[in-house]
Design a protein around this motif. Structure first.
Motif, PDB file in Angstrom:
ATOM      1  N   THR A   1      -2.711  10.347  -0.661  1.00  0.00           N
ATOM      2  CA  THR A   1      -2.347  11.731  -0.390  1.00  0.00           C
ATOM      3  C   THR A   1      -0.852  11.837  -0.138  1.00  0.00           C
ATOM      4  N   ALA A   2      -0.199  12.725  -0.894  1.00  0.00           N
ATOM      5  CA  ALA A   2       1.237  12.951  -0.744  1.00  0.00           C
ATOM      6  C   ALA A   2       1.478  14.345  -0.173  1.00  0.00           C
ATOM      7  N   SER A   3       2.428  14.430   0.731  1.00  0.00           N
ATOM      8  CA  SER A   3       2.861  15.722   1.257  1.00  0.00           C
ATOM      9  C   SER A   3       4.242  16.003   0.677  1.00  0.00           C
ATOM     10  N   ILE A   4       4.360  17.077  -0.098  1.00  0.00           N
ATOM     11  CA  ILE A   4       5.621  17.330  -0.793  1.00  0.00           C
ATOM     12  C   ILE A   4       6.147  18.742  -0.498  1.00  0.00           C
ATOM     13  N   ASP A   5       7.451  18.889  -0.624  1.00  0.00           N
ATOM     14  CA  ASP A   5       8.119  20.170  -0.438  1.00  0.00           C
ATOM     15  C   ASP A   5       8.184  20.884  -1.791  1.00  0.00           C
ATOM     16  N   ARG A   6       7.384  21.922  -1.957  1.00  0.00           N
ATOM     17  CA  ARG A   6       7.259  22.608  -3.248  1.00  0.00           C
ATOM     18  C   ARG A   6       8.570  23.220  -3.732  1.00  0.00           C
ATOM     19  N   THR A   7       9.456  23.568  -2.782  1.00  0.00           N
ATOM     20  CA  THR A   7      10.703  24.225  -3.182  1.00  0.00           C
ATOM     21  C   THR A   7      11.604  23.297  -4.003  1.00  0.00           C
ATOM     22  N   LYS A   8      11.389  21.973  -3.900  1.00  0.00           N
ATOM     23  CA  LYS A   8      12.164  21.039  -4.714  1.00  0.00           C
ATOM     24  C   LYS A   8      11.811  21.152  -6.191  1.00  0.00           C
ATOM     25  N   TRP A   9      10.660  21.767  -6.475  1.00  0.00           N
ATOM     26  CA  TRP A   9      10.235  22.002  -7.857  1.00  0.00           C
ATOM     27  C   TRP A   9      10.352  23.487  -8.214  1.00  0.00           C
TER      28      TRP A   9
ATOM     29  N   ASP B   1       7.842   9.086  -9.816  1.00  0.00           N
ATOM     30  CA  ASP B   1       8.518  10.323 -10.201  1.00  0.00           C
ATOM     31  C   ASP B   1       7.479  11.382 -10.543  1.00  0.00           C
ATOM     32  N   LEU B   2       7.531  12.488  -9.812  1.00  0.00           N
ATOM     33  CA  LEU B   2       6.600  13.593 -10.037  1.00  0.00           C
ATOM     34  C   LEU B   2       7.342  14.725 -10.754  1.00  0.00           C
ATOM     35  N   THR B   3       6.815  15.116 -11.918  1.00  0.00           N
ATOM     36  CA  THR B   3       7.422  16.186 -12.704  1.00  0.00           C
ATOM     37  C   THR B   3       6.513  17.405 -12.708  1.00  0.00           C
ATOM     38  N   ILE B   4       7.033  18.518 -12.197  1.00  0.00           N
ATOM     39  CA  ILE B   4       6.339  19.803 -12.194  1.00  0.00           C
ATOM     40  C   ILE B   4       7.327  20.854 -12.682  1.00  0.00           C
ATOM     41  N   LYS B   5       6.904  21.730 -13.578  1.00  0.00           N
ATOM     42  CA  LYS B   5       7.767  22.771 -14.146  1.00  0.00           C
ATOM     43  C   LYS B   5       9.019  22.180 -14.785  1.00  0.00           C
ATOM     44  N   GLY B   6       8.900  20.980 -15.323  1.00  0.00           N
ATOM     45  CA  GLY B   6      10.031  20.328 -15.971  1.00  0.00           C
ATOM     46  C   GLY B   6      11.050  19.747 -15.008  1.00  0.00           C
ATOM     47  N   ILE B   7      10.762  19.772 -13.715  1.00  0.00           N
ATOM     48  CA  ILE B   7      11.662  19.251 -12.686  1.00  0.00           C
ATOM     49  C   ILE B   7      11.074  17.967 -12.123  1.00  0.00           C
ATOM     50  N   THR B   8      11.887  16.920 -12.035  1.00  0.00           N
ATOM     51  CA  THR B   8      11.419  15.613 -11.576  1.00  0.00           C
ATOM     52  C   THR B   8      12.068  15.239 -10.250  1.00  0.00           C
ATOM     53  N   ASN B   9      11.232  14.840  -9.299  1.00  0.00           N
ATOM     54  CA  ASN B   9      11.702  14.330  -8.011  1.00  0.00           C
ATOM     55  C   ASN B   9      10.895  13.082  -7.652  1.00  0.00           C
ATOM     56  N   GLU B  10      11.538  12.178  -6.937  1.00  0.00           N
ATOM     57  CA  GLU B  10      10.840  10.977  -6.484  1.00  0.00           C
ATOM     58  C   GLU B  10      10.005  11.296  -5.254  1.00  0.00           C
ATOM     59  N   VAL B  11       8.796  10.755  -5.226  1.00  0.00           N
ATOM     60  CA  VAL B  11       7.915  10.899  -4.068  1.00  0.00           C
ATOM     61  C   VAL B  11       7.369   9.530  -3.694  1.00  0.00           C
ATOM     62  N   SER B  12       6.979   9.378  -2.440  1.00  0.00           N
ATOM     63  CA  SER B  12       6.350   8.139  -1.986  1.00  0.00           C
ATOM     64  C   SER B  12       5.280   8.489  -0.965  1.00  0.00           C
ATOM     65  N   PHE B  13       4.204   7.711  -0.962  1.00  0.00           N
ATOM     66  CA  PHE B  13       3.104   7.986  -0.041  1.00  0.00           C
ATOM     67  C   PHE B  13       2.164   6.782   0.007  1.00  0.00           C
ATOM     68  N   PRO B  14       1.401   6.650   1.095  1.00  0.00           N
ATOM     69  CA  PRO B  14       0.449   5.538   1.191  1.00  0.00           C
ATOM     70  C   PRO B  14      -0.724   5.732   0.244  1.00  0.00           C
ATOM     71  N   ALA B  15      -1.222   4.635  -0.307  1.00  0.00           N
ATOM     72  CA  ALA B  15      -2.344   4.711  -1.243  1.00  0.00           C
ATOM     73  C   ALA B  15      -3.184   3.447  -1.153  1.00  0.00           C
TER      74      ALA B  15
ATOM     75  N   ASN C   1       0.808  -1.222   0.000  1.00  0.00           N
ATOM     76  CA  ASN C   1       0.000   0.000   0.000  1.00  0.00           C
ATOM     77  C   ASN C   1       0.843   1.276   0.000  1.00  0.00           C
ATOM     78  N   LYS C   2       2.023   1.221  -0.577  1.00  0.00           N
ATOM     79  CA  LYS C   2       2.893   2.389  -0.687  1.00  0.00           C
ATOM     80  C   LYS C   2       3.258   2.625  -2.146  1.00  0.00           C
ATOM     81  N   VAL C   3       2.965   3.837  -2.623  1.00  0.00           N
ATOM     82  CA  VAL C   3       3.288   4.227  -3.987  1.00  0.00           C
ATOM     83  C   VAL C   3       4.641   4.923  -4.014  1.00  0.00           C
TER      84      VAL C   3
END
Length: 199
Positions: free
Chosen positions: A156-164, A128-142, A123-125
């Motif tokens: 639901t994922a909680s992410i640090d927007r500054t990484k994008w 790779d999330l790409t926003i503004k052409g920037i890709t970072n790995e994320v993980s969250f329960p689903a 139950n863990k996803v």
């Protein structure tokens, strides 16, 4: 009598071997197409004085399943569809326009965001999330449910927007913000519905 017992034993061995071959031999695969009208990505952004909520429409998506388990997925989001749900009228329009400009998502330059699931276990996803052409790995329960040719998924994922490179109002990069400081962490909630299609 011995021959009868031997024949019974032989039949039993063949049955066990056949069952084992059947369970390990065929890999049942399916591709589910995301229903873009019934699926959305919701967001929540928080600041010192409160929060704002909204959603983004899904442009397209495929979820790949093997033996009734998700193996990968590719979800594309239409960033031009950003909506705000906690405001109305002029204030809503102003915030939507601000979210679309270069302070936030630079929609004119990056009209699409993308999430590619690389694994889904326990139950863990992970993806790779790409926003503004920037890709970072994320993980969250689903949670994923597959019933016949219908698939539903939520997480639901909680992410640090500054990484994008979304730095507006961030205490990491600007001082003296006071009540205008926007928290770096924001939530993205996926609500997906998909239908199986032939590969």
């Amino acid at each position: 009598m011995k021959m009868k017992k031997l024949a019974t034993l032989l039949v039993l061995v063949i049955a066990i071997a056949t069952a084992g071959f059947a369970s390990n031999g065929k890999d049942d695969k399916a591709t589910y197409s995301v229903d873009t009208k019934a699926s959305k990505v919701y967001w929540t952004g928080k600041k010192v004085a409160g929060e704002h909520t909204g959603y983004v429409l899904i442009e397209s998506g495929k979820v790949h399943v093997s033996n009734n388990a998700v193996t990968s997925a590719d979800i594309k989001m239409d960033m031009t569809s950003i909506e705000v749900t906690d405001l109305e009228g002029e204030w809503k329009d102003k915030l939507v326009a601000h979210l679309k400009n270069d302070d936030f998502f630079s929609v004119d330059k990056h009209a699409e965001a993308e999430f590619k699931i690389t694994s889904f276990e326990n139950n863990k996803v992970v993806g790779d999330l790409t926003i503004k052409g920037i890709t970072n790995e994320v993980s969250f329960p689903a949670e994923v449910k597959i019933e016949g040719n219908e698939l539903t998924a939520s997480g639901t994922a909680s992410i640090d927007r500054t990484k994008w490179d979304i730095r507006y109002g961030s205490g990491k990069f600007f001082s003296g913000l006071g009540d205008n400081m926007i928290k770096d962490e924001f939530e993205i909630k996926f609500e997906l519905k998909a239908t199986a299609s032939e590969e």
